[in-house]
Design a protein around this motif. Structure first.
Motif, PDB file in Angstrom:
ATOM      1  N   LYS A   1       0.878  -1.174   0.000  1.00 28.41           N
ATOM      2  CA  LYS A   1       0.000   0.000   0.000  1.00 28.41           C
ATOM      3  C   LYS A   1       0.915   1.223   0.000  1.00 28.41           C
ATOM      4  N   ARG A   2       1.000   1.918  -1.114  1.00 26.57           N
ATOM      5  CA  ARG A   2       1.900   3.058  -1.264  1.00 26.57           C
ATOM      6  C   ARG A   2       1.372   4.264  -0.491  1.00 26.57           C
ATOM      7  N   GLY A   3       2.135   4.680   0.520  1.00 27.21           N
ATOM      8  CA  GLY A   3       1.774   5.841   1.316  1.00 27.21           C
ATOM      9  C   GLY A   3       0.441   5.705   2.013  1.00 27.21           C
ATOM     10  N   GLY A   4      -0.029   4.468   2.159  1.00 27.24           N
ATOM     11  CA  GLY A   4      -1.334   4.245   2.750  1.00 27.24           C
ATOM     12  C   GLY A   4      -2.480   4.712   1.876  1.00 27.24           C
TER      13      GLY A   4
ATOM     14  N   GLY B   1      -8.405   2.179  -9.481  1.00 28.19           N
ATOM     15  CA  GLY B   1      -9.330   3.189  -8.980  1.00 28.19           C
ATOM     16  C   GLY B   1      -8.706   3.993  -7.851  1.00 28.19           C
ATOM     17  N   GLU B   2      -8.021   3.301  -6.929  1.00 24.18           N
ATOM     18  CA  GLU B   2      -7.337   3.999  -5.838  1.00 24.18           C
ATOM     19  C   GLU B   2      -6.265   4.946  -6.382  1.00 24.18           C
ATOM     20  N   TYR B   3      -5.484   4.438  -7.327  1.00 22.31           N
ATOM     21  CA  TYR B   3      -4.390   5.229  -7.899  1.00 22.31           C
ATOM     22  C   TYR B   3      -4.921   6.479  -8.596  1.00 22.31           C
ATOM     23  N   LEU B   4      -5.920   6.291  -9.447  1.00 19.50           N
ATOM     24  CA  LEU B   4      -6.469   7.433 -10.196  1.00 19.50           C
ATOM     25  C   LEU B   4      -7.099   8.466  -9.275  1.00 19.50           C
ATOM     26  N   ALA B   5      -7.693   8.026  -8.183  1.00 19.61           N
ATOM     27  CA  ALA B   5      -8.288   8.970  -7.230  1.00 19.61           C
ATOM     28  C   ALA B   5      -7.213   9.730  -6.463  1.00 19.61           C
ATOM     29  N   ALA B   6      -6.087   9.074  -6.184  1.00 16.51           N
ATOM     30  CA  ALA B   6      -5.058   9.682  -5.340  1.00 16.51           C
ATOM     31  C   ALA B   6      -4.020  10.493  -6.110  1.00 16.51           C
ATOM     32  N   MET B   7      -3.650  10.058  -7.296  1.00 14.96           N
ATOM     33  CA  MET B   7      -2.494  10.647  -7.972  1.00 14.96           C
ATOM     34  C   MET B   7      -2.873  11.778  -8.934  1.00 14.96           C
ATOM     35  N   THR B   8      -3.647  12.691  -8.421  1.00 12.89           N
ATOM     36  CA  THR B   8      -3.942  13.924  -9.146  1.00 12.89           C
ATOM     37  C   THR B   8      -2.951  14.982  -8.654  1.00 12.89           C
ATOM     38  N   VAL B   9      -2.850  16.078  -9.366  1.00 13.36           N
ATOM     39  CA  VAL B   9      -1.985  17.169  -8.905  1.00 13.36           C
ATOM     40  C   VAL B   9      -2.428  17.621  -7.522  1.00 13.36           C
ATOM     41  N   GLU B  10      -3.728  17.799  -7.342  1.00 11.59           N
ATOM     42  CA  GLU B  10      -4.249  18.238  -6.048  1.00 11.59           C
ATOM     43  C   GLU B  10      -3.999  17.192  -4.967  1.00 11.59           C
ATOM     44  N   GLY B  11      -4.216  15.930  -5.314  1.00 10.24           N
ATOM     45  CA  GLY B  11      -3.996  14.854  -4.357  1.00 10.24           C
ATOM     46  C   GLY B  11      -2.542  14.768  -3.918  1.00 10.24           C
ATOM     47  N   TRP B  12      -1.616  14.898  -4.858  1.00  9.08           N
ATOM     48  CA  TRP B  12      -0.193  14.829  -4.536  1.00  9.08           C
ATOM     49  C   TRP B  12       0.213  16.003  -3.649  1.00  9.08           C
ATOM     50  N   ASN B  13      -0.229  17.215  -4.020  1.00  5.48           N
ATOM     51  CA  ASN B  13       0.090  18.390  -3.207  1.00  5.48           C
ATOM     52  C   ASN B  13      -0.493  18.268  -1.803  1.00  5.48           C
ATOM     53  N   GLY B  14      -1.681  17.668  -1.684  1.00  3.86           N
ATOM     54  CA  GLY B  14      -2.277  17.431  -0.374  1.00  3.86           C
ATOM     55  C   GLY B  14      -1.450  16.461   0.452  1.00  3.86           C
ATOM     56  N   LEU B  15      -0.941  15.406  -0.206  1.00  5.04           N
ATOM     57  CA  LEU B  15      -0.087  14.451   0.501  1.00  5.04           C
ATOM     58  C   LEU B  15       1.179  15.138   0.991  1.00  5.04           C
ATOM     59  N   LEU B  16       1.822  15.933   0.129  1.00  3.75           N
ATOM     60  CA  LEU B  16       3.018  16.660   0.543  1.00  3.75           C
ATOM     61  C   LEU B  16       2.718  17.565   1.736  1.00  3.75           C
ATOM     62  N   ALA B  17       1.603  18.284   1.671  1.00  6.64           N
ATOM     63  CA  ALA B  17       1.225  19.185   2.766  1.00  6.64           C
ATOM     64  C   ALA B  17       1.014  18.398   4.059  1.00  6.64           C
ATOM     65  N   SER B  18       0.380  17.213   3.960  1.00  2.00           N
ATOM     66  CA  SER B  18       0.138  16.414   5.159  1.00  2.00           C
ATOM     67  C   SER B  18       1.437  15.913   5.783  1.00  2.00           C
TER      68      SER B  18
ATOM     69  N   GLY C   1       4.103  17.809   5.752  1.00  2.00           N
ATOM     70  CA  GLY C   1       4.850  19.014   6.111  1.00  2.00           C
ATOM     71  C   GLY C   1       5.894  19.404   5.094  1.00  2.00           C
ATOM     72  N   ILE C   2       5.710  18.955   3.847  1.00  2.00           N
ATOM     73  CA  ILE C   2       6.655  19.277   2.781  1.00  2.00           C
ATOM     74  C   ILE C   2       6.029  20.334   1.889  1.00  2.00           C
ATOM     75  N   ALA C   3       6.684  21.475   1.792  1.00  2.00           N
ATOM     76  CA  ALA C   3       6.160  22.560   0.954  1.00  2.00           C
ATOM     77  C   ALA C   3       6.480  22.260  -0.509  1.00  2.00           C
ATOM     78  N   ARG C   4       5.495  22.500  -1.354  1.00  2.00           N
ATOM     79  CA  ARG C   4       5.711  22.358  -2.793  1.00  2.00           C
ATOM     80  C   ARG C   4       6.644  23.476  -3.226  1.00  2.00           C
ATOM     81  N   GLN C   5       7.631  23.139  -4.018  1.00  2.00           N
ATOM     82  CA  GLN C   5       8.596  24.126  -4.486  1.00  2.00           C
ATOM     83  C   GLN C   5       7.982  24.994  -5.569  1.00  2.00           C
ATOM     84  N   ALA C   6       8.211  26.268  -5.496  1.00  2.00           N
ATOM     85  CA  ALA C   6       7.740  27.189  -6.536  1.00  2.00           C
ATOM     86  C   ALA C   6       8.579  26.965  -7.790  1.00  2.00           C
ATOM     87  N   PRO C   7       7.972  27.147  -8.965  1.00  2.00           N
ATOM     88  CA  PRO C   7       8.749  26.986 -10.195  1.00  2.00           C
ATOM     89  C   PRO C   7       9.869  28.010 -10.284  1.00  2.00           C
ATOM     90  N   VAL C   8      10.977  27.591 -10.859  1.00  5.19           N
ATOM     91  CA  VAL C   8      12.128  28.468 -11.044  1.00  5.19           C
ATOM     92  C   VAL C   8      11.852  29.361 -12.235  1.00  5.19           C
TER      93      VAL C   8
END
Length: 164
Positions: free
Chosen positions: A109-112, A136-153, A155-162
């Motif tokens: 189970k990747r990242g729960g 179905g689990e993968y498609l629901a979780a691996m959206t841009v919003e979903g990934w950014n939410g995981l990073l936020a949970s 405590g990892i800040a998304r890096q701003a584009p250079v």
């Protein structure tokens, strides 16, 4: 979107045939790159393909107007390169194929968040096989919003584009 990827294997024909079995697809020789190559064709709506080259093949650019081609290289049994593929099979069927081949396979189970079956081709190359439920689990979780939410949970800040 990815249309095809390439991997190497000790027995390219056999590996292509097993991947084609997971897809209910077809395996055929693939001579354009290097002798001994095979390809697994999914037969899906995107014509997804996995090219399987002899272990150690290195891709090099062609001279002038020629295509890239493969040359024999130093075989390396491990790599960070892996892929995730969909299958219509259930987990029991995927595990049965791995057992028949003598290859390690285990549910993780990747990242729960979403499940995968780590399917270790020839004991050295991992592909993540996703059954319909796992897809179905993968498609629901691996959206841009979903990934950014995981990073936020985490405590990892998304890096701003250079900016150049």
């Amino acid at each position: 979107m990815i249309f095809h990827v390439s991997i190497d294997a000790d027995d390219p024909q056999h590996v292509a045939e097993v991947i084609a079995e997971l897809w209910d697809g077809q395996a055929t020789p693939f001579p354009p790159v290097i002798e001994g190559s095979w390809v697994a064709l999914a037969g899906d709506d995107r014509n997804t393909i996995i090219e399987v080259y002899p272990r150690g093949t290195e891709l090099v650019p062609g001279d002038g107007d020629a295509d890239a081609h493969g040359i024999p290289g130093a075989p390396d049994r491990r790599s960070a390169t892996h892929i995730a593929i969909a299958t219509r099979l259930d987990a029991t069927s995927v595990f049965a194929i791995a057992e028949r081949e003598g290859w390690l396979a285990k549910y993780r189970k990747r990242g729960g968040v979403f499940g995968v079956i780590e399917f270790w081709i020839e004991g050295s190359r991992m592909i993540e096989v996703l059954t319909p439920a796992m897809q179905g689990e993968y498609l629901a979780a691996m959206t841009v919003e979903g990934w950014n939410g995981l990073l936020a949970s985490l405590g990892i800040a998304r890096q701003a584009p250079v900016m150049a």
